[in-house]
Design a protein around this motif. Sequence first.
Motif, PDB file in Angstrom:
ATOM      1  N   VAL A 153      19.276  21.169 -14.387  1.00  0.00           N
ATOM      2  CA  VAL A 153      20.458  20.604 -13.060  1.00  0.00           C
ATOM      3  C   VAL A 153      20.944  21.951 -12.743  1.00  0.00           C
ATOM      4  CG1 VAL A 153      21.958  19.623 -13.224  1.00  0.00           C
ATOM      5  CG2 VAL A 153      20.887  19.774 -15.194  1.00  0.00           C
ATOM      6  N   ILE A 154      20.295  21.343 -11.435  1.00  0.00           N
ATOM      7  CA  ILE A 154      20.763  22.273 -10.187  1.00  0.00           C
ATOM      8  C   ILE A 154      22.433  22.171  -9.958  1.00  0.00           C
ATOM      9  CG2 ILE A 154      20.525  22.938  -8.253  1.00  0.00           C
ATOM     10  CD1 ILE A 154      18.148  24.257  -9.633  1.00  0.00           C
ATOM     11  N   THR A 155      23.319  22.750  -9.936  1.00  0.00           N
ATOM     12  CA  THR A 155      23.954  22.755  -8.326  1.00  0.00           C
ATOM     13  C   THR A 155      24.431  23.283  -7.927  1.00  0.00           C
ATOM     14  OG1 THR A 155      25.455  24.672 -10.268  1.00  0.00           O
ATOM     15  CG2 THR A 155      25.127  21.778 -10.345  1.00  0.00           C
ATOM     16  N   THR A 156      25.373  22.689  -6.969  1.00  0.00           N
ATOM     17  CA  THR A 156      25.908  24.076  -5.835  1.00  0.00           C
ATOM     18  C   THR A 156      27.332  23.664  -5.313  1.00  0.00           C
ATOM     19  OG1 THR A 156      24.404  22.344  -3.993  1.00  0.00           O
ATOM     20  CG2 THR A 156      23.513  24.719  -4.193  1.00  0.00           C
ATOM     21  N   ASP A 157      28.317  24.516  -4.891  1.00  0.00           N
ATOM     22  CA  ASP A 157      29.128  24.261  -4.424  1.00  0.00           C
ATOM     23  C   ASP A 157      29.694  23.727  -2.817  1.00  0.00           C
ATOM     24  OD1 ASP A 157      29.760  26.050  -6.345  1.00  0.00           O
ATOM     25  OD2 ASP A 157      31.030  27.534  -5.028  1.00  0.00           O
ATOM     26  N   ASP A 158      28.775  23.276  -2.416  1.00  0.00           N
ATOM     27  CA  ASP A 158      29.072  22.684  -1.079  1.00  0.00           C
ATOM     28  C   ASP A 158      27.432  21.198  -1.167  1.00  0.00           C
ATOM     29  OD1 ASP A 158      26.376  23.776  -0.840  1.00  0.00           O
ATOM     30  OD2 ASP A 158      26.975  24.948   1.482  1.00  0.00           O
ATOM     31  N   GLY A 159      27.291  21.076  -2.311  1.00  0.00           N
ATOM     32  CA  GLY A 159      26.346  20.130  -2.200  1.00  0.00           C
ATOM     33  C   GLY A 159      25.116  20.053  -1.857  1.00  0.00           C
ATOM     34  N   THR A 160      24.642  21.816  -0.629  1.00  0.00           N
ATOM     35  CA  THR A 160      23.473  22.052  -0.091  1.00  0.00           C
ATOM     36  C   THR A 160      22.313  20.709  -0.985  1.00  0.00           C
ATOM     37  OG1 THR A 160      23.993  23.754  -0.130  1.00  0.00           O
ATOM     38  CG2 THR A 160      24.422  22.599   2.150  1.00  0.00           C
ATOM     39  N   LYS A 161      22.096  21.338  -2.513  1.00  0.00           N
ATOM     40  CA  LYS A 161      21.322  21.057  -3.484  1.00  0.00           C
ATOM     41  C   LYS A 161      21.833  20.049  -4.579  1.00  0.00           C
ATOM     42  CE  LYS A 161      16.427  22.261  -4.257  1.00  0.00           C
ATOM     43  NZ  LYS A 161      15.285  24.016  -4.499  1.00  0.00           N
TER      44      LYS A 161
END
Lengths: 287, 487
Positions: A153-161
Motif C-alpha cells: 500500500v502506498i500513501t502520501t501526505d499530499d495525495g500525489t501517489k
Amino acid sequence: MHEILFKERLGPDITLYTFHAPDVAAYRQPGQFVLMRISEDGERIPITIADVDREKGTITLIVQSVGKTTLELAQKEVGDSVPDIAGPLGTPTHIEKVGHVLCVGGGIGTAPLYPVAKAMKEAGNRVTSILGARSADLLILEDRMREVSDSIVITTDDGTKGKKGLVTNAIQELVDSGEKFDQCIAMGPPIMMKFVCLLTKKLGIPTIVSLNPIMVDGTGMCGGCRVTVGGEIKFACVDGPEFDGHLVDFDEMMARLNTYRSHEKQALEKFSDHSGCKLEASLKGGK
Amino acid sequence: MKPAERLKIPPTPMPEQDPAERIHNVKEVPLGYTPEMAMKEAQRCLQCKTPFCVEGCPVGIDIPGFIGAIEEGDFRKGVRILKQKNLLPAVCGRVCPQEEQCQQVCTIGKAKKDPCKAVMIGKLERFLADWERENGEFETPPEVRKTGKKVAVIGGGPAGLTVAGDLIKYGHEVTVYEAFHKAGGVLVYGIPEFRLPKAIVQTEVEYLEKLGVKFRYNFIVGKTAPVQNIVEEHDAVFIGTGAGLPRFMRVEGENLLGVMSANEYLTRANLMKAYSFPYTDTPIVKGKKVITVGGGNVAMDCARTALRMGAERSLIVYRRAEEQMPARLEEIHHAKEEGVEFHLLNNPVRLIGNDDGWLTGAELIRMELGKPDASGRRRPVPVEGSEYVEEADALIVAIGNSPNPLVPASWPELEVTGWGGIIVNEATGQTSVPGVFAGGDIVLGAATVILAMGHGRRAARAMNLYLSSGKWEDLESALSLCRAEVR
C-alpha cells in the motif's frame, strides 16, 4: 579508503551509493549499520546498511542530504572515496517465521526496512508493506519492496501517489478490512514510528522499530545514543538499533535529537557559504 | 658530585603555559625541559645501588641508567636505555602517576618526605622522548629473525600497543584490530590535547608501523568478524579492549539534553577535534556553566576541557573530600590554577530541565564523611534536608567506566567477573580460552595507562613463550623458570 562504485539519485535529496567495503560486507546481517566519516576532519555518522554483495565486497547505503556531512557526501561522484566505514554495528534483526508481517516504511526509513522485509519474506512469512512519504518524489525503493512483499500500500501526505493520508490510516484500514498481523516492523521518522506504535499497541500487534539517535563511536563507549526503553536506559548502538516499539520513550528520543540543532545549522551555513563562494569563483573564472 | 651535594639541589620546575592564557587554547600545559634543565635535574639522582624506583615502575625501566645518561649529556644513550623497557616514553612521561610509583619510593623524595620533591623522573623521561622526536630519526632496532607466528591484538590502546611492540621485536607477525579510525585508545579519545598532544601518540604508532606492526582500522572484532575467525587465523590473541562502558548516576533527568558521559564529551573534543568546530564537523555542547561530576583524572580533564570550550564557570562536584580524590595532585593543581571550582562533599540527586528537555540545573545534596568503606576511604553520607539547586546548562558524568562488553559478549567461553572484567592469570595474562590473553582496563576496570602497559608487557612475555613452546598449561611456572635462567 572506500571507493564509490555506483551512485543513483532516488529522490530530491535522497541518494543511493554502493561502496567498496569488503570487511563490512562479509558478516553483515539485516538491521545493522555503519559509522562513516567522509573526510579527515569529518564527523562519524550512522547509516543503516540497505544491502550488501559479499562476492563483490560492496555495501549499499541510502542517504538523505539533511546536513553538512550528507550534503558534502552527495557532491562525491563514482570514483571518489571516503576514508572510513566502520561496521557492521548493532544487533541484527531477529528474523523468524511468525506468520503475517506488516512492514511500514516512512520516507528514507524504507532504506533500512528493505533488507528486513526481504529477510522476513525469505524466512517464509507473508509480508504486507505500507510505504509512506510526504510526496510522491520522496518515495523510495518501491519496486524492490514490491518484490519482497505479497501486497503493498502506498500513501502520501499530499495525495500525489497512492492513498492520500498517513501510514497509520492505512494500517487502520487494513485491520478494519479483516487483515490480521502477527508482527509489525516500522522504520521512518521518529514521529511516524511513535504514532504507528500508539496504534499497533491499541491493535495488539507486536512492533519493532529501528532508532537512529545521535552516535559517536557506535560500540557502546560514549552513551550519546541512550534511549529509554521500558523504563531502562539502553544504548541504541549496541543494545539496538531495533527495539520493542511499544516500550520506547519517543518523546525523550525526539528531544535528544535536537541536542546539536544550532551546531548543525551553523555547519550547514558555513558549508553553503563556502560552496557558494566556489560557485561564484567558477562563474567569475568563466567570464 | 657527592650525594650530600646532590641532595641540596632543589627540584627543577618545568615551565608551563600561563593559566589565564592556556584556558583559551588546547596547546600542552607543561612546556618541557631544556637540555640544561634536564641535566641539572639529572644531577639530583643519587644513582642508588638498590634502585627502589625501578621496582616502583610497572614496566621496570632502568631509571638510574637513563638519568645517568642525561647527566652525561648523552641523550641518545638515554633514549636507548629508556626504550628497552618502554615503547611509549613520550606518553608515560606525561600521564603516569609517578608520585605513586617511581617517585614515591625515590630516596631523594623520602629524604625530603615528599614524593613531589623526588627526582623528577617523569619529566626527565618526557625530556628524552621529546628530544628524540625533535632530533630527527628514530632508531629502529636491528632486524630479528621472523618466527612465522601470527598474533592478533584486539584494541590499539596502551596495553595493545605495548604487546604489539614487544611481540614484533620477538619476530612475530602482529596485526592490531582497532575499532576507531585511529590507534591509541584512551590516549587519543580520552586524554586531552593539552595534556597529551595527539601528534605524539601518532609518532609512537608510526614507530610501531615502521617496526612492521600492521593496523586494521574500523575493525570491530565480534562485529566486523566473529572472534572465532580471529582465533583461527592467528597463533595467539591478546584482548585489550579497555574500559569503554560509561557509568551513569541513575538519577532522574540524566537523559536531559546537555547531560553526557565523560567518554562522549572527551571523544568529541579530542578524537573528533570538536574544539575546532565548525572547521571540523563534530559538534560539542558548549555550556556557559558546566558541572562535572566525579573526582578522578577524567573529571579534571572534562572540567578543564569545558573551560577551553568557552565555559564561564566550570565546577567539579564530588561526593567525597579532596583528600579522597583519585585524581593526580598535578591535575587537581592545574585545574585549580585554571579556575575550576571544587564543590566537594556534594552529590547530585536529580537533574532539572526546561520544557525543551535541556538541562537547567542539578539538585545537589551535601555529604559528610562517615566510617571507612570497602575501599578504605571514609564513606560519604548524605546530610538530610541539605538539598539545593546549582544552575548549569551542561553536566558531564565522570564517575568511571566498566570493561567494554562487546568482545566478551560475543565470546561465551571467555570467563568474566561479575562486573564484566576478563578473568586472567595475573602473571601471564592467560584467559580461560587457550591461546587467548588479555590485559589493561578490560581486566582491571578503569585504571591507568602505565598499569595497562605493565599488563601488556607481562602478557607479551608469556605469549612469546607460548608461541615458541606451544604449551598452554603451566605457562606461569615455565615463565619463572625462564627468568631464573636469564638471571
